[in-house]
Enzyme design. Structure first.
Site, mmCIF file in Angstrom:
data_model
loop_
_atom_site.group_PDB
_atom_site.id
_atom_site.type_symbol
_atom_site.label_atom_id
_atom_site.label_comp_id
_atom_site.label_asym_id
_atom_site.label_seq_id
_atom_site.Cartn_x
_atom_site.Cartn_y
_atom_site.Cartn_z
ATOM 1 C CG ASP A 125 -1.947 -1.120 1.187
ATOM 2 O OD1 ASP A 125 -2.263 -1.586 0.081
ATOM 3 O OD2 ASP A 125 -2.392 -1.556 2.260
ATOM 4 C CB ALA A 126 4.188 1.981 0.394
#
Lengths: 284, 284, 284, 284
Positions: A228-229
């Site tokens: 999720d980065a």
């Protein structure tokens, strides 16, 4: 209409716009859109130009070379050239939730996406009837800790076989390995059900409820190895109130998720996204 | 940093971007921003370019002439050249409501606006203390049916005297005559307290309440002779619910009004607005 | 869980809340939600209460009578009682555009709507395959000036035959007659593709483009005889920019339309809407 | 109009609404607003009622006792009673940035807030002229690591001296000690310049820029000992684009901050906020 799309990146310098636009002009390019962006922090220049191919003086296959010789080399540019044809091939990965899948298939059906969908892959059998109804092959590849490596190999084979250009994780609830990801750099789009960087990881609606936020959101981003980065493509939000249960947050959020994901796909298809470090330029 | 801003408009044609950027490049112009827009319906091309003046090879006062000779003439362009200095002079017209006035003065105070405010004019005495506290002259010019003509003459004299460049109607509740308006074409900004074209005219919050809308809004636009029908610069909205009284609509709406008006002022100050027919291009 | 929903309306008066809640309490009603609203302008009181039926002391079919006797009569109330079972029957009317249809069917498929869809009616054949894929009967009833009366008669027969409770016009591009509408007072939901009251009637996106608005919207409302003038249930908006073509406005707007329409359906299904004059109370 | 506001909390149980409303009815209370909320997860019931005092049968000072005797005791309720008079006293803490201060003072000036502002405290001298212009005492108390303890003691003395009811940190860039905070439980409102829980701590706009988010936000919350982790009262967001510099994020964000903070103050003044664990119920 057949078009070419050129995206260039280089150190900011006088005369770049002139050089690129002169190149297109001299070769009889009818420019449909041109956008620039100067990143003052990095000192970098970015430009996206789209023009008609029909009247263009240079053959499709020679454009890159000619551009390099005449412009790219001088300014030490990085550049990518693409065309709006043939239609790119998009693979969908899904699990059990249908809202993003339906939204994408609905746009596909109505011709809103300039794309082909050669296959859908899922770790569950649930959505097979939906996908079949659209005449798209559905591969059920259940994933466990034990078979993950083997299944990813199979997935990669399917990608190759179907000549897939990019992958969309439409609420696919499995984490892809770095190995898989590296096969599609900046070509895997995920929808995360929170306004990142808030609520990374599992069960973001539960976390949002617990934190008592007044706004929930969704984030479409390119997948990188860190969960999720990756570079954010698009985000949107919706208001919630104290009386909304977690189930209601989920339903409200799903309406945001599906629209955000489809917007990201649209930008990707139109080659309007340039990744710079961990940020995206959206030429829109 | 001193900059020049050029906005051009002409029939869309090959080579325009190249010609304009070549002109800037050859004269050593360091481009800070450049935006184009092609109006396909009209077949018109628009471009805004901003560059540093310090290193530019052409004297400030000769730029327009040189541009005309080298580029503008060939493409039968309309163009306007401006500079980000000296600061433009903005007159504020107010009545009794203070929210927009405070918002503007607060930004003026904190240096967010590149502007001078030589005077405030009002048809009421109420806001004089606020304006005085900021060290700005306040002219109380009450307007009646009978004296409207005379007072507008006085207002125009004040505009001239203070060398006013543009006028902002910050909830000024009088309708300006066509004569006054014609002195400031595309240079009078009004904030209307509805999402135009809904609820033109007086008491839009009452009308919104009566119609039972779920969203209210505000619109900043250039003033033209037809009431609330000029080119829209910026709009925004806020959600309301059935239990909100008209008074609450007013309060909720005022927060939208002030932010929308200040955004419009910011665009105007940065010369980011081009009016085309009754629409605006916002180069942002 | 089986629940009863009571909505009452009467002149505002002391003790109403006490009387209604006392009635429910005395009969062992487990209240799940209760909302009041006092319309100060009208001097009217509104209340919605939802409670569990299982433990309730009064038989389902006697509740209305008991309530009238014990509370309703005293306060001269209007009231409506409904139950969350059996599932209401919703008819969909469509034309050629699929985005709202898909959105509704997708929620129907995933169980988000507590509804049955016994049939879809269209004046075009285009969407039949979509509807059939969901196992729902599709009636193609082309409408012309000449046959309108006959076709409406046929439509009404189908409504009767399928015991339809309410109708959703999911971008159905025909205007229903007053006669048809009067068969379903406050039971026909339409989605209009503008933020009403702006851009009533045909081609609102074209009108929005021409007016140069910076925000477009969509409005779900109950259908009344006056075109696009019925009580508004829900609205939402999206930002647009000068470079967005009409086609892009259409695409951006469709995402708003479908979410707004589905929200309105959800409110309607949950009996959360009370129409008062030309406004709606949304007990949410 | 003088009103009383009662907020109660207890285990959810049949008959609570009836009991509370019966109590108000029997004592001739004219209810202006009543809201309930059942937290299903906790099994807790919450209710806020506001009614006119003039006609109420019980003396102001005896209401609490009577309520306890007749209702509160039976249901093991927690409750708080307050009145909309005299005006609460709000202390403002500021540093150098003026946007929130101006926004609050502007609403104070126009009578939008039912509040008194007996003093403003700042660790910088910059905003003294602004505050003085509104006739409000300004205390300049510079804070260093060394004198922090002494200065907080002085601040607390000033709070006492001016009988301050609650504190608003209007972009006050110092962290208050737990000791100070404990003097005002759920009575210190802070505005944080991000959509919490994203970007806790210093320089959130820089962090937002670096992460490449497409939406920025602001959060008003009650201050607790853990930094930026207290119960959220209100949040809002604004869209940003890749070309927005950090300075532009700051300016765009400030418009969100000031409106969010003022909304939180309005809820607090109207006693519309109930803190439950780390969440807030907003009775609105």
């Amino acid at each position: 209409m057949h078009t070419a799309i050129l995206i260039v990146q280089c150190k900011d310098n006088k005369g770049i716009v002139a050089a690129v636009s002169q190149f297109l002009y001299e070769n009889n390019g009818n420019i449909l859109a041109v956008d620039q962006y100067i990143d003052e922090e990095l000192g970098d220049f970015f430009m996206r130009a789209e023009w008609e191919l029909e009247t263009f003086a240079i053959e499709k296959d020679s454009i890159l070379e000619e551009f390099k010789k005449n412009v790219g080399f001088k300014y030490e540019m990085q550049y990518s050239l693409s065309f709006n044809f043939p239609k790119p091939k998009m693979a969908l990965f899904v699990s059990k939730l249908s809202h993003c899948l339906f939204d994408i298939l609905s746009r596909y059906y109505s011709g809103q996406f300039n794309v082909e969908i050669p296959l859908v892959i899922s770790n569950h059998p649930d959505l097979e009837p939906v996908v079949k109804a659209f005449g798209i092959p559905y591969y059920h590849l259940p994933v466990t800790k034990e078979n993950k490596f083997t299944q990813e190999k199979r997935q990669l084979e399917l990608m190759k076989e179907h000549q897939v250009d990019f992958v969309v994780l439409a609420r696919y609830m499995q984490i892809l390995s770095g190995d898989f990801i590296n096969n599609f750099p900046n070509n895997i789009i995920n929808i995360h059900h929170s306004f990142l960087p808030a609520f990374v990881g599992a069960k973001p609606y539960h976390a949002a409820y617990k934190r008592g936020v007044k706004i929930i959101g969704a984030t479409a981003h390119y997948v990188t190895e860190e969960l999720d980065a990756g570079p954010i493509i698009e985000q949107d939000v919706a208001r919630v109130r104290h009386h909304n249960t977690i189930d209601e947050l989920v339903q409200i959020g799903q309406d945001v998720e599906k629209v955000v994901l489809s917007k990201a796909i649209k930008y990707h298809l139109a080659r309007k996204i340039q990744v710079v470090g961990n940020r995206t330029i959206i030429f829109n």
